[in-house]
Scaffold this active site. Structure first.
Site, PDB file in Angstrom:
ATOM      1  N   GLY A  62       0.801  -1.217   0.000  1.00  0.00           N
ATOM      2  CA  GLY A  62       0.000   0.000   0.000  1.00  0.00           C
ATOM      3  C   GLY A  62       0.828   1.258   0.000  1.00  0.00           C
ATOM      4  O   GLY A  62       0.417   2.283  -0.548  1.00  0.00           O
ATOM      5  N   ASP A  64       4.124   1.549  -1.236  1.00  0.00           N
ATOM      6  CA  ASP A  64       4.818   1.622  -2.525  1.00  0.00           C
ATOM      7  C   ASP A  64       4.036   0.800  -3.536  1.00  0.00           C
ATOM      8  O   ASP A  64       4.379  -0.334  -3.854  1.00  0.00           O
ATOM      9  CB  ASP A  64       6.253   1.102  -2.371  1.00  0.00           C
ATOM     10  CG  ASP A  64       7.095   1.331  -3.619  1.00  0.00           C
ATOM     11  OD1 ASP A  64       6.621   2.013  -4.542  1.00  0.00           O
ATOM     12  OD2 ASP A  64       8.236   0.817  -3.663  1.00  0.00           O
ATOM     13  N   ASN A 110      -8.805   4.868   4.488  1.00  0.00           N
ATOM     14  CA  ASN A 110      -8.515   5.026   3.063  1.00  0.00           C
ATOM     15  C   ASN A 110      -9.548   4.285   2.228  1.00  0.00           C
ATOM     16  O   ASN A 110     -10.100   3.264   2.643  1.00  0.00           O
ATOM     17  CB  ASN A 110      -7.098   4.524   2.742  1.00  0.00           C
ATOM     18  CG  ASN A 110      -7.079   3.072   2.315  1.00  0.00           C
ATOM     19  OD1 ASN A 110      -7.296   2.754   1.146  1.00  0.00           O
ATOM     20  ND2 ASN A 110      -6.828   2.172   3.276  1.00  0.00           N
ATOM     21  N   PHE A 114      -7.143   0.332  -5.132  1.00  0.00           N
ATOM     22  CA  PHE A 114      -6.124  -0.291  -5.989  1.00  0.00           C
ATOM     23  C   PHE A 114      -5.656   0.657  -7.095  1.00  0.00           C
ATOM     24  O   PHE A 114      -5.523   0.266  -8.264  1.00  0.00           O
ATOM     25  CB  PHE A 114      -6.651  -1.583  -6.623  1.00  0.00           C
ATOM     26  CG  PHE A 114      -6.793  -2.750  -5.688  1.00  0.00           C
ATOM     27  CD1 PHE A 114      -6.375  -2.692  -4.375  1.00  0.00           C
ATOM     28  CD2 PHE A 114      -7.368  -3.938  -6.133  1.00  0.00           C
ATOM     29  CE1 PHE A 114      -6.510  -3.774  -3.520  1.00  0.00           C
ATOM     30  CE2 PHE A 114      -7.518  -5.036  -5.287  1.00  0.00           C
ATOM     31  CZ  PHE A 114      -7.082  -4.945  -3.976  1.00  0.00           C
ATOM     32  N   SER A 180      -9.353  -6.250   0.526  1.00  0.00           N
ATOM     33  CA  SER A 180      -9.540  -4.803   0.587  1.00  0.00           C
ATOM     34  C   SER A 180     -11.030  -4.477   0.552  1.00  0.00           C
ATOM     35  O   SER A 180     -11.774  -5.037  -0.257  1.00  0.00           O
ATOM     36  CB  SER A 180      -8.849  -4.114  -0.595  1.00  0.00           C
ATOM     37  OG  SER A 180      -9.235  -2.750  -0.662  1.00  0.00           O
ATOM     38  N   ASN A 182     -12.203  -1.707  -0.492  1.00  0.00           N
ATOM     39  CA  ASN A 182     -12.365  -0.565  -1.383  1.00  0.00           C
ATOM     40  C   ASN A 182     -12.572  -0.918  -2.846  1.00  0.00           C
ATOM     41  O   ASN A 182     -12.627  -0.036  -3.697  1.00  0.00           O
ATOM     42  CB  ASN A 182     -11.155   0.366  -1.228  1.00  0.00           C
ATOM     43  CG  ASN A 182     -11.001   0.853   0.188  1.00  0.00           C
ATOM     44  OD1 ASN A 182     -11.972   1.217   0.836  1.00  0.00           O
ATOM     45  ND2 ASN A 182      -9.769   0.838   0.689  1.00  0.00           N
ATOM     46  N   THR A 183     -12.657  -2.204  -3.156  1.00  0.00           N
ATOM     47  CA  THR A 183     -13.039  -2.660  -4.492  1.00  0.00           C
ATOM     48  C   THR A 183     -14.309  -3.478  -4.332  1.00  0.00           C
ATOM     49  O   THR A 183     -14.309  -4.503  -3.644  1.00  0.00           O
ATOM     50  CB  THR A 183     -11.927  -3.520  -5.134  1.00  0.00           C
ATOM     51  OG1 THR A 183     -10.760  -2.709  -5.318  1.00  0.00           O
ATOM     52  CG2 THR A 183     -12.374  -4.082  -6.471  1.00  0.00           C
ATOM     53  N   LYS A 222      -4.021 -12.648   1.787  1.00  0.00           N
ATOM     54  CA  LYS A 222      -4.278 -11.619   2.794  1.00  0.00           C
ATOM     55  C   LYS A 222      -5.766 -11.577   3.123  1.00  0.00           C
ATOM     56  O   LYS A 222      -6.607 -11.426   2.226  1.00  0.00           O
ATOM     57  CB  LYS A 222      -3.820 -10.251   2.293  1.00  0.00           C
ATOM     58  CG  LYS A 222      -3.864  -9.157   3.357  1.00  0.00           C
ATOM     59  CD  LYS A 222      -3.113  -7.922   2.904  1.00  0.00           C
ATOM     60  CE  LYS A 222      -2.993  -6.901   4.022  1.00  0.00           C
ATOM     61  NZ  LYS A 222      -2.153  -5.742   3.627  1.00  0.00           N
ATOM     62  N   ASN A 251      -6.001  -7.198   6.735  1.00  0.00           N
ATOM     63  CA  ASN A 251      -6.196  -5.951   6.005  1.00  0.00           C
ATOM     64  C   ASN A 251      -6.888  -4.942   6.920  1.00  0.00           C
ATOM     65  O   ASN A 251      -6.973  -5.129   8.126  1.00  0.00           O
ATOM     66  CB  ASN A 251      -7.029  -6.220   4.742  1.00  0.00           C
ATOM     67  CG  ASN A 251      -6.633  -5.323   3.581  1.00  0.00           C
ATOM     68  OD1 ASN A 251      -6.479  -4.118   3.751  1.00  0.00           O
ATOM     69  ND2 ASN A 251      -6.474  -5.912   2.413  1.00  0.00           N
ATOM     70  N   GLY A 273      -4.390   1.393  11.602  1.00  0.00           N
ATOM     71  CA  GLY A 273      -3.726   2.075  12.702  1.00  0.00           C
ATOM     72  C   GLY A 273      -4.130   1.523  14.052  1.00  0.00           C
ATOM     73  O   GLY A 273      -4.711   0.440  14.168  1.00  0.00           O
TER      74      GLY A 273
END
Length: 356
Positions: A62, A64, A110, A114, A180, A182-183, A222, A251, A273
């Site tokens: 995430g 890089d 976030n 992707f 994730s 977010n997809t 993951k 994740n 976090g």
């Protein structure tokens, strides 16, 4: 140096600060001045997935996304760096703004989606790195792969196989990201039958690639911290039956129970976090209790200090990864976690309990 620059970065838009930090790190590396921002972690070699890690602390995927900063990140002292998530084709990700801070809790939300330049661009960056060109191995390189947003789940395995085949010659291990939030629909690939089909497809591809390249690249999966206990058990059953090489747990979470009261908590996306630590570690502990002992797990989620890294290893993790804690604490967190894990191993060997 990081304590000096951090206040300025925290006043910037989070995504701009992310880019500025990586650009600054790259500049320091080019000048041979990385030592100004980091303390080298203690030597603590660990073997997992058939690979030798200089220490147990890695960088999570995430940070890089396009594998453009491998050398500079290794220079900070990470035992391993995981790049990505990378998809077959480039994609812009979700609309901005899509990255939000909760500094009071050392947390981030976030919904990046992707965003990356695609697998071909990532491979070009890896080929251009000193890591590859000079055949220097400062640590272990993981490549995290995903599917494109517009790829339907019933053929998602094709995207993963495409990335796997391109990454194979360069990866020390490959992580399959199906967790994730977010997809849209991605987490459905964690369901037992979909998971079984995906892993089987990758293993079939690996049989051919292993002959061609003369080595078997480990495959890791993951998982989400939002899985129910029966879902964790089902995943562990599939991993054990198919003899997966390893698991990354976990994740980000869609839960907001630990950050209620903050206005940013209303933003959609995955929470990472400090507030994720307990939930992620609970998932990790249950997973480890259900897996065969010879399947190593990487613990990630909520590590903001050395004691958090120790909590992951106490729950069963062989290795740990940093991301959000690294953003807030800076490079010194790497050595702090590596030393805490090393000290716990020494204390356990001498019969002394130490979770500090």
């Amino acid at each position: 140096m990081y304590p000096i620059t951090r206040p300025f970065l925290m006043r910037m838009d989070p995504e701009r600060a992310h880019a500025a930090t990586l650009a600054g790190l790259e500049r320091l590396y080019a000048l041979g001045m990385t030592g100004l921002v980091t303390k080298r972690p203690p030597s603590h070699p660990i073997r997992a997935f058939g690979l030798d890690f200089p220490n147990a602390v890695g960088l999570a995927a995430g940070l890089d996304k396009n594998a453009a900063h491998i050398d500079a990140l290794f220079a900070l002292g990470f035992g391993f760096v995981e790049v990505g998530t990378i998809t077959p084709r480039p994609q812009a990700g979700n609309p901005k703004p899509r990255l939000f801070r909760i500094p009071e809790e050392q947390a981030i939300i976030n919904r990046m989606g992707f965003n990356n330049d695609g697998i071909d661009a990532a491979i070009r960056n890896i080929e251009a790195s000193r890591f590859v060109r000079a055949n220097k191995k400062p640590g272990v390189l993981g490549i995290n792969i995903g599917k494109n947003k517009d790829t339907e789940n019933d053929v998602a395995w094709r995207d993963y196989v495409t990335c796997f085949e391109r990454a194979y010659p360069f990866a020390d291990y490959v992580t399959v990201n199906i967790s994730s939030p977010n997809t849209m629909g991605l987490r459905e690939l964690q369901e037992e039958q979909a998971l079984r089909r995906l892993i089987t497809s990758l293993f079939e591809s690996r049989e051919q690639l292993a002959v061609r390249h003369g080595r078997r690249v480990p495959v890791l999966v993951k998982l989400s911290p939002d899985l129910t206990e029966p879902d964790i058990d089902a995943a562990a059953r599939v991993f054990t039956e198919l003899k997966i090489d390893g698991v990354v747990a976990t994740n980000t979470t869609i839960s907001r129970l630990t950050v209620q009261g903050y206005s940013t908590a209303a933003e959609a996306g995955g929470l990472s976090g400090g507030p994720l630590l307990a939930r992620s570690t609970s998932c990790l502990r249950r997973l480890c209790s259900r897996l065969d002992d010879d399947i190593p797990v990487i613990g990630v989620g909520g590590i903001c200090k050395g004691a958090d890294a120790v909590a992951k290893t106490a729950a069963g993790a062989t290795l740990v990864q940093l991301y959000t804690g690294f953003v807030y604490r800076g490079p010194k967190l790497i050595a702090e976690c590596a030393e805490a894990i090393r000290r716990r191993k020494v204390d356990r060997a001498s019969g002394i309990a130490n979770f500090s």
